[in-house]
Design a protein around this motif. Structure first.
Motif, PDB file in Angstrom:
ATOM      1  N   LYS A 123     -13.466 -39.054  24.045  1.00  0.00           N
ATOM      2  CA  LYS A 123     -13.407 -38.105  22.825  1.00  0.00           C
ATOM      3  C   LYS A 123     -12.522 -38.475  21.652  1.00  0.00           C
ATOM      4  O   LYS A 123     -12.522 -38.560  20.752  1.00  0.00           O
ATOM      5  N   LYS A 124     -11.229 -38.998  22.035  1.00  0.00           N
ATOM      6  CA  LYS A 124     -10.199 -39.601  21.153  1.00  0.00           C
ATOM      7  C   LYS A 124     -11.024 -40.852  20.279  1.00  0.00           C
ATOM      8  O   LYS A 124     -10.740 -40.846  19.237  1.00  0.00           O
ATOM      9  N   SER A 130     -16.376 -42.078   8.196  1.00  0.00           N
ATOM     10  CA  SER A 130     -16.753 -40.932   7.306  1.00  0.00           C
ATOM     11  C   SER A 130     -16.845 -41.340   5.913  1.00  0.00           C
ATOM     12  O   SER A 130     -16.392 -42.095   5.327  1.00  0.00           O
ATOM     13  N   ASN A 144     -11.001 -37.846  28.088  1.00  0.00           N
ATOM     14  CA  ASN A 144     -10.036 -37.341  26.781  1.00  0.00           C
ATOM     15  C   ASN A 144      -9.948 -38.609  26.000  1.00  0.00           C
ATOM     16  O   ASN A 144      -9.874 -38.679  24.722  1.00  0.00           O
ATOM     17  N   ILE A 146     -19.892 -33.547  22.527  1.00  0.00           N
ATOM     18  CA  ILE A 146     -18.569 -33.572  21.502  1.00  0.00           C
ATOM     19  C   ILE A 146     -18.862 -34.001  20.148  1.00  0.00           C
ATOM     20  O   ILE A 146     -17.891 -33.836  19.153  1.00  0.00           O
ATOM     21  N   ALA A 147     -20.242 -34.616  19.720  1.00  0.00           N
ATOM     22  CA  ALA A 147     -20.701 -34.724  18.402  1.00  0.00           C
ATOM     23  C   ALA A 147     -21.838 -35.145  18.152  1.00  0.00           C
ATOM     24  O   ALA A 147     -22.568 -35.144  19.191  1.00  0.00           O
ATOM     25  N   ILE A 196     -14.188 -41.518  19.825  1.00  0.00           N
ATOM     26  CA  ILE A 196     -15.338 -41.210  19.084  1.00  0.00           C
ATOM     27  C   ILE A 196     -14.651 -40.288  17.870  1.00  0.00           C
ATOM     28  O   ILE A 196     -15.123 -40.666  16.700  1.00  0.00           O
ATOM     29  N   ASN A 197     -13.606 -39.748  17.769  1.00  0.00           N
ATOM     30  CA  ASN A 197     -13.017 -39.060  16.710  1.00  0.00           C
ATOM     31  C   ASN A 197     -12.390 -39.852  15.939  1.00  0.00           C
ATOM     32  O   ASN A 197     -12.601 -39.704  14.571  1.00  0.00           O
ATOM     33  N   GLN A 198     -11.660 -40.878  16.237  1.00  0.00           N
ATOM     34  CA  GLN A 198     -11.262 -42.141  15.359  1.00  0.00           C
ATOM     35  C   GLN A 198     -12.081 -42.742  14.610  1.00  0.00           C
ATOM     36  O   GLN A 198     -12.184 -43.158  13.560  1.00  0.00           O
ATOM     37  N   TRP A 199     -13.263 -42.998  15.459  1.00  0.00           N
ATOM     38  CA  TRP A 199     -14.364 -43.658  14.790  1.00  0.00           C
ATOM     39  C   TRP A 199     -14.923 -42.883  13.773  1.00  0.00           C
ATOM     40  O   TRP A 199     -15.302 -43.479  12.468  1.00  0.00           O
ATOM     41  N   LEU A 200     -15.200 -41.572  13.860  1.00  0.00           N
ATOM     42  CA  LEU A 200     -15.738 -40.773  12.861  1.00  0.00           C
ATOM     43  C   LEU A 200     -14.982 -40.662  11.781  1.00  0.00           C
ATOM     44  O   LEU A 200     -15.071 -40.600  10.573  1.00  0.00           O
ATOM     45  N   ILE A 201     -13.644 -40.835  11.704  1.00  0.00           N
ATOM     46  CA  ILE A 201     -12.645 -40.697  10.838  1.00  0.00           C
ATOM     47  C   ILE A 201     -12.626 -41.977   9.976  1.00  0.00           C
ATOM     48  O   ILE A 201     -12.750 -42.042   8.664  1.00  0.00           O
TER      49      ILE A 201
END
Length: 457
Positions: free
Chosen positions: A446-447, A457, A443, A317-318, A449-454
């Motif tokens: 994944k959510k 970043s 899910n 996923i990343a 992980i995406n929040q951590w990336l945002i």
């Protein structure tokens, strides 16, 4: 109909379409179920919410009750179901209802402890990529009863084949399912809290293969290899070459990655885009089935090259600063989690936990000691897993948290500190302590992980 999950909903609609007077019992309640209940009532299906599975719940209908249909989550020997049987009422399951409606179409029944979801998806992809109209469902994707309903309602041509993932819970209730092709992927201890013993569990799987016209087995699996003399004749596949201790394979893979069928090279397995030796086993099982259906090696090879894998099963996923992140939420037992560990780059940060299941953790613990540099635990079984890991003499950090969300900051801190090459959510546990299923858990991961990336970043 008892239960208003995906399979229960499909079964209720199918029965209604077939002209039955349908009453649905659902133990839970809430706004979403009330909205669904209203929708079904408008279609002529009577829904009773907040009703427990007790004999007295059935009393208003007993004099006219023809049958009770259950969803897979309900134990087949539940005391209320047995009481209904004693009154002469037929008990059947959603999958047996679907079999009766769809048995005129050839089935490919895929069963096994691990691997069945990937095999089901991969075979579905291969067949449809070659313009063979194939539907997929059962224990994955669309409930079989919904496929049957769609077949009745649709003016489109029916599928040529049905690829059905069949769990032990479903097969336990459906002794008459007789596929054209049966595939047995693996067998390790799982669901013993339901089936009581490994023998009972294996017998349920074995019956599907005995009912199949063509049988395909995984010779790499320890249980299946040892049971070969007791199993009905079939096609055997292996990633370990043409023979294992005089056990001849019909399809095999060489050390150079070439796939052979009875002595003839037919595929180059480097085209497969998903990691792990277990996925080579899955590829072999799919290839054997596809060849029986009539596809050429070239047809199979082209389709395999475009197969991207299955969500929540070693799903990449990343990639964060060279650290690959995998969602393996489908790994709901020790064996599946061990397989996931063996497939990802090491050293890895392992995230595990949830609702614990019966099984032998030793191989998983050995894989942790070999591949993991740290473990982060969450959910109901966190403390139990912590004790197991510490008793195994694991030398890296082990941390416990209430939830995935609480754990994520520590996961990344450890990944950077330990110079990890990957982060792997591979729970080794069921999801039901905090989620409705492994998909919701994956899910959520994944959510997060995406929040951590945002945020970073």
């Amino acid at each position: 109909m008892v239960g208003l999950g995906r399979s229960g909903l499909g079964a209720a609609k199918l029965l209604n379409e077939q002209g039955a007077n349908v009453v649905v019992f659902e133990q839970s309640n809430g706004p979403s179920l009330e909205a669904l209940s209203k929708e079904l009532n408008n279609q002529g299906i009577d829904v009773k919410l907040g009703v427990s599975l007790e004999l007295k719940s059935f009393e208003p209908w007993l004099s006219n009750l023809k049958s009770v249909v259950t969803s897979p989550a309900i134990a087949w020997d539940h005391c209320t179901l047995n009481a209904l049987r004693n009154k002469g009422i037929e008990i059947e399951s959603e999958i047996s209802l679907a079999w009766k409606a769809l048995k005129h179409i050839p089935w490919i029944g895929v069963t096994g402890t691990n691997g069945k979801t990937t095999v089901t998806h991969m075979l579905h992809h291969v067949l449809n990529s070659n313009q063979i109209n194939t539907a997929m469902g059962g224990n994955v994707g669309i409930p079989a009863s919904q496929i049957a309903l769609d077949s009745i309602r649709s003016s489109r041509t029916e599928p040529n084949w049905l690829v059905m993932e069949l769990s032990s819970y479903q097969l336990e209730t459906s002794p008459n399912i007789s596929p054209k092709i049966g595939i047995w992927t693996t067998l390790t201890p799982d669901h013993l809290e339901r089936h009581g013993s490994l023998e009972n569990y294996s017998d349920i799987k074995k019956r599907l293969l005995e009912n199949s016209s063509i049988r395909i087995y995984n010779l790499d699996d320890h249980f299946l290899k040892n049971a070969r003399s007791k199993l009905m004749e079939g096609i055997w596949v292996s990633t370990n070459g043409a023979a294992i201790n005089n056990n001849q394979a019909d399809f095999w893979i060489t050390s150079k990655g070439k796939l052979y069928e009875k002595g003839e090279e037919i595929l180059d397995t480097t085209l497969l885009n998903i990691p792990g030796r277990h996925n080579l086993q899955n590829l072999l099982l799919v290839t054997a089935a596809a060849r029986e259906i009539g596809l050429s090696p070239r047809d199979i090879e082209q389709a395999i090259a475009s197969f991207k894998g299955v969500p929540h099963r070693l799903e990449k996923i990343a990639n964060i600063k060279g650290i690959e992140i995998f969602n393996d939420s489908k790994a709901t037992n020790y064996e599946a989690a061990k397989i996931g560990l063996e497939a990802v780059p090491s050293p890895t940060i392992v995230i595990a936990g949830g609702q614990s299941k019966k099984g032998n953790p030793n191989d998983w613990l050995q894989a942790l000691n070999k591949k993991a540099c740290a473990v982060v635990l969450f959910g109901a079984s966190a403390n139990t897993l912590f004790d197991l890991i510490r008793d195994s003499k694991f030398s890296g950090p082990v941390n416990c948290f209430p939830s995935l969300n609480d754990a994520i900051e520590t996961v990344f801190n450890l990944a950077f500190e330990e110079k990890a090459k990957s982060i792997l959510l591979s729970p080794a546990c069921a999801s039901f302590d905090q989620y409705k299923d492994y998909e919701e858990r994956g899910n959520e991961f994944k959510k997060i992980i995406n929040q951590w990336l945002i945020l970073n970043s």
